[in-house]
Structure formats: C-alpha cells, structure tokens
Scaffold this motif. Structure first.
Motif, PDB file in Angstrom:
ATOM      1  N   UNK A 135      12.794  11.548 -20.383  1.00 42.29           N
ATOM      2  CA  UNK A 135      12.328  12.652 -21.230  1.00 42.29           C
ATOM      3  C   UNK A 135      12.927  13.974 -20.777  1.00 42.29           C
ATOM      4  N   UNK A 136      12.966  14.179 -19.452  1.00 40.94           N
ATOM      5  CA  UNK A 136      13.543  15.436 -18.940  1.00 40.94           C
ATOM      6  C   UNK A 136      15.020  15.541 -19.293  1.00 40.94           C
ATOM      7  N   UNK A 137      15.724  14.421 -19.179  1.00 36.95           N
ATOM      8  CA  UNK A 137      17.152  14.423 -19.493  1.00 36.95           C
ATOM      9  C   UNK A 137      17.375  14.746 -20.977  1.00 36.95           C
ATOM     10  N   UNK A 138      16.546  14.173 -21.808  1.00 37.40           N
ATOM     11  CA  UNK A 138      16.657  14.436 -23.251  1.00 37.40           C
ATOM     12  C   UNK A 138      16.414  15.913 -23.536  1.00 37.40           C
ATOM     13  N   UNK A 139      15.389  16.467 -22.903  1.00 41.60           N
ATOM     14  CA  UNK A 139      15.100  17.893 -23.107  1.00 41.60           C
ATOM     15  C   UNK A 139      16.297  18.751 -22.692  1.00 41.60           C
ATOM     16  N   UNK A 140      16.879  18.424 -21.531  1.00 38.39           N
ATOM     17  CA  UNK A 140      18.007  19.222 -21.036  1.00 38.39           C
ATOM     18  C   UNK A 140      19.207  19.144 -21.970  1.00 38.39           C
ATOM     19  N   UNK A 141      19.497  17.928 -22.446  1.00 39.09           N
ATOM     20  CA  UNK A 141      20.683  17.781 -23.312  1.00 39.09           C
ATOM     21  C   UNK A 141      20.489  18.541 -24.629  1.00 39.09           C
ATOM     22  N   UNK A 142      19.283  18.481 -25.171  1.00 41.49           N
ATOM     23  CA  UNK A 142      19.036  19.173 -26.439  1.00 41.49           C
ATOM     24  C   UNK A 142      19.064  20.688 -26.241  1.00 41.49           C
ATOM     25  N   UNK A 143      18.492  21.153 -25.133  1.00 42.46           N
ATOM     26  CA  UNK A 143      18.509  22.599 -24.862  1.00 42.46           C
ATOM     27  C   UNK A 143      19.953  23.093 -24.758  1.00 42.46           C
ATOM     28  N   UNK A 144      20.794  22.307 -24.086  1.00 40.02           N
ATOM     29  CA  UNK A 144      22.202  22.703 -23.925  1.00 40.02           C
ATOM     30  C   UNK A 144      22.922  22.732 -25.276  1.00 40.02           C
ATOM     31  N   UNK A 145      22.634  21.745 -26.108  1.00 38.28           N
ATOM     32  CA  UNK A 145      23.295  21.690 -27.421  1.00 38.28           C
ATOM     33  C   UNK A 145      22.932  22.903 -28.274  1.00 38.28           C
ATOM     34  N   UNK A 146      21.657  23.285 -28.242  1.00 36.70           N
ATOM     35  CA  UNK A 146      21.232  24.460 -29.018  1.00 36.70           C
ATOM     36  C   UNK A 146      21.887  25.722 -28.446  1.00 36.70           C
ATOM     37  N   UNK A 147      21.919  25.796 -27.139  1.00 35.75           N
ATOM     38  CA  UNK A 147      22.543  26.948 -26.476  1.00 35.75           C
ATOM     39  C   UNK A 147      24.027  27.026 -26.837  1.00 35.75           C
ATOM     40  N   UNK A 148      24.719  25.882 -26.836  1.00 34.65           N
ATOM     41  CA  UNK A 148      26.145  25.846 -27.185  1.00 34.65           C
ATOM     42  C   UNK A 148      26.363  26.314 -28.624  1.00 34.65           C
ATOM     43  N   UNK A 149      25.403  25.958 -29.494  1.00 38.06           N
ATOM     44  CA  UNK A 149      25.597  26.271 -30.914  1.00 38.06           C
ATOM     45  C   UNK A 149      25.389  27.745 -31.213  1.00 38.06           C
ATOM     46  N   UNK A 150      24.269  28.290 -30.749  1.00 42.01           N
ATOM     47  CA  UNK A 150      23.980  29.636 -31.222  1.00 42.01           C
ATOM     48  C   UNK A 150      23.445  30.588 -30.153  1.00 42.01           C
ATOM     49  N   UNK A 151      23.539  30.217 -28.912  1.00 45.68           N
ATOM     50  CA  UNK A 151      23.123  31.122 -27.831  1.00 45.68           C
ATOM     51  C   UNK A 151      21.778  31.777 -28.115  1.00 45.68           C
ATOM     52  N   UNK A 152      20.902  31.044 -28.793  1.00 46.36           N
ATOM     53  CA  UNK A 152      19.588  31.615 -29.121  1.00 46.36           C
ATOM     54  C   UNK A 152      18.508  30.722 -28.553  1.00 46.36           C
TER      55      UNK A 152
END
Ligand code: SF4
Length: 403
Positions: free
Chosen positions: A258-275
């Motif tokens: 679960x933690x790994x999934x959270x981290x990967x999704x957070x990074x993807x959102x950050x990569x997309x729009x820095x928001x």
C-alpha cells in the motif's frame, strides 16, 4: 416497491443480559485454554524434538469478535424471527457454519436478487463486519426489516474518507480486491452522498504502474478502460476523473505494498502537474491487520522450518500473512488442522494458482531432527482451530502434549 409505513430503527442487541449469555456461548465455540497457555509461555512450546512458535498477535481481531457477538445476540433477542445475513459474517467457514446451525441464513452479497424482495418487516438482517454496499442497505430499509449492523468501525473510517473525497471532487483510488465485500461496500460510499463521485479499484503494482503512465499522459484510453473494466464507477472517464485523486485502501491489505502504491501515485501526479493538492492519501489499513503483519515479521527473525497460516481461503488479511511468510520459508495456508493429512501430506491453498494443492513435506515432519514450526492465523480465525492445529503438529511428530 413503495417504502414501508414503518421504518425499523437499527436494533441494539447489545443488552447486558444478552451479552452475558453470548459471551459464554462464544467461549465454548471458539476459545482455547491451550492457546492461552502457550501465549502465557511467550508463544513458545517445546515437546520432545518439536518446538512450536505462535506469533505474538494472531487470530480474532476486535472487529470480528464484535461481529460474532452481535450475530449471536441477534438470535437471542429474536428467538422466533427469521434472521438473514448479507453474505458471510467474516471469512471463516467454521464461524459461518455455527451461524447456520442457529438458523441464520446467508443472502447473496454479490447482487440483490429476489430473496431480498421476500424480506418481511419482522425479519432481521445482519450486516457483516465488512459492511455492505449502500444499495443493499437501501433495499433492506425499503423492505422494513430489522437491521443489526456489525460493520467494523475501522471500515467505517474508510467510508468517511472516501465520502470526503467525493464531496471535494476527488476520485477515490482504492487499493483492494474489487470483488471483496469490503471494497464493494467502500466503492459504493466513494460515489458520495449525491452519487456524483467516482472511484477506481487497483490491486497490484502492475495496475499502479499502468495507472501512473496514464496520469503522466502516455496511456491509451480504450486500453485503460478495458484493463480496469468492472473496477471503476459508472461514467468514469480517465481523462476527466484522474485530475484529483485520493488513495484509500481495503483495511486488510499488505502495508508495504500500500505504501509503495501511494508513493508511485504521488510521484506520477507530481510529474504531471507539480500540484501536490491534486493528490490526497489516507492510510486505512486497520490496527489489527498491521499488528498481525508486524508480529509475523518479528517471528520470522527466529529460524523456523516451516510456517502454518490458519484461516479461510477468502480471507484477505490471512492471505497477506501467507505472502509475507512464503518469501522466507515453506509456508502453508490451511483452513484447519484436518488439512495436515499425514506426515507426508499437507493440503493447502496456493495463492498463485488460486487453488488447493497438496505438498509433500515428509522430510520435515517425519524426520528425527529437532524442528521448529511457526504458526499464525488471520483476524477471522478462532482459537479452537489454532489449538487443533497445535495438537495435530505434535501428534504427527509422535509427541503427547500434557497441557
Ligand atoms: S480485520 Fe480490521 S477492519 Fe476487519 S474486522 Fe478486524 S479490525 Fe475490523
């Protein structure tokens, strides 16, 4: 069908006089003095050339104990009424068998069928520890039956979270099994009070990576919708509904994943729009699941020859204990002691094949060398089944327990 004239209130079956009777009955059905004695010995028992280690946390959790108590209490408060249960009270065949003995009848949990139309105002419907989707609750209310709701408080915490996401226009990304009762119940709450919310259920790291690629803008929409078919809300459009996401998880998942999934999704959102505001997370793994996983990690620091994990095959938290164990040593997921057929044969559930299989471990069990057997159990496994397993192990080793 029109709503009934009388809306039945939720029933409080937890009366002191009732609970006294229930406690006595539950103790007879599920408790074990042997297991208590092993716990008093710091979870270790040695007899002859066999040592058995019991994890520090295992078996029934508070949510399961409460659900079973309430189911038993329902029969005492309503001795003559028809009593139904949405699906299974928990994922343990022995517990569900005991409820059938009390004439508590299981209704389908996958979909609302005609048996729900037959519910009468004097019937009692028990909602299991996992909860039930809002459509099921509405149906029972519409029929005017009594409801005894055993939904675990930790599950309801997840519901509050995903409802909050829906209110804020955030799509819930739910880490769980789409066909698990709890995840179905949670998904229905992710639609929000007015039904305008959205959700997507993901299970694996591969699902996560696929989702992350789409968030970063390199996915194909039809491939996305095909891959996750059946796992998202009606009208879900990945181009519209992945702008703001919030992660929640089924309470019984593997913490590290679960933690790994959270981290990967957070990074993807950050990569997309820095928001960062477009990403929310709330760890909803329950305390009981966490404690059982932690206790197993601790027990794995001790050398063991094999690990037995006792629990229902459809129990999510039990399966995760098996996953943890099998990375380290031969691990067998058994429903009860009867599956240790002989010194040569253990029938167990293979998580990868999704089927029962038989393994031959004659060398381990029948040898003369000292062996150490680890034992743990999921949150839905009663102590009497654990005792049976302990006794079977020692009996097969030719040792007589004098406890
Ligand atoms: S495993 Fe966790 S969420 Fe499920 S019933 Fe037990 S305490 Fe509640």
């Amino acid at each position: 069908m029109p709503k009934p004239a009388i809306k039945r209130p939720r029933v409080n079956v937890r009366r002191p006089d009732v609970m006294e009777l229930v406690s006595a009955e539950v103790a007879v059905h599920y408790q074990s003095s042997l297991v208590e004695k092993i716990k008093d010995q710091d979870g270790k028992i040695t007899c002859g050339n066999t040592t058995l280690l019991l994890a520090q946390d295992f078996g029934f959790c508070y949510g399961v104990e409460r659900a079973i108590d309430l189911a038993y209490a329902s029969r005492k408060v309503f001795p003559e009424n028809r009593i139904f249960l949405i699906g299974e009270i928990i994922h343990n065949p022995e517990v569900n068998r005991q409820l059938r003995e009390m004439d508590i009848v299981s209704l389908p949990w996958q979909e609302i069928d005609s048996s729900y139309d037959d519910l009468q105002p004097d019937d009692v419907v028990i909602v299991p520890a996992f909860g039930a989707p809002t459509s099921f609750m509405d149906k029972v209310e519409e029929r005017g039956s009594y409801t005894v709701d055993t939904t675990c408080g930790d599950v309801m915490k997840v519901w509050r979270r995903v409802r909050g996401y829906a209110k804020d226009g955030i799509t819930s990304i739910i880490h769980g099994k789409e066909n698990h009762e709890e995840t179905r119940a949670t998904s229905s709450r992710a639609l929000g009070i007015d039904g305008s919310g959205h959700f997507l259920v993901i299970l694996t790291l591969a699902d996560t990576d696929f989702l992350c690629e789409y968030i970063r803008g390199s996915g194909d929409k039809s491939a996305f919708l095909e891959r996750f078919k059946g796992s998202y809300s009606d009208g879900f459009d990945p181009d519209l509904h992945l702008r703001k996401i919030g992660v929640a998880n089924q309470t019984t998942m593997l913490k590290s994943e679960t933690l790994e999934i959270q981290n990967r999704l957070a990074t993807a959102i950050q990569d997309r729009d820095s928001a960062p505001d477009n990403f929310s997370v709330f760890d909803t793994i329950c305390g009981a699941t966490q404690e059982r996983q932690d206790a197993l990690f601790e027990m794995l620091k001790t050398r063991m020859d094999l690990l037995l994990v006792v629990g229902g095959y459809n129990s999510s938290n039990t399966a995760h204990l098996v996953e943890i164990g099998e990375k380290e040593l031969p691990t067998f997921f058994i429903r009860d002691a009867s599956q240790i057929k002989s010194l040569e044969e253990i029938v167990h559930f293979d998580l990868h094949q999704h089927a029962e299989t038989t393994s031959n471990y004659a060398n381990v069990f029948s040898g003369k060398e000292h062996i150490t057997v680890g034992l743990t159990a999921g949150a839905s496994c009663p102590n009497n089944l654990i005792e049976d397993t302990v006794r079977k192990v020692f009996a097969l080793r030719g040792e007589t327990l004098d406890l």
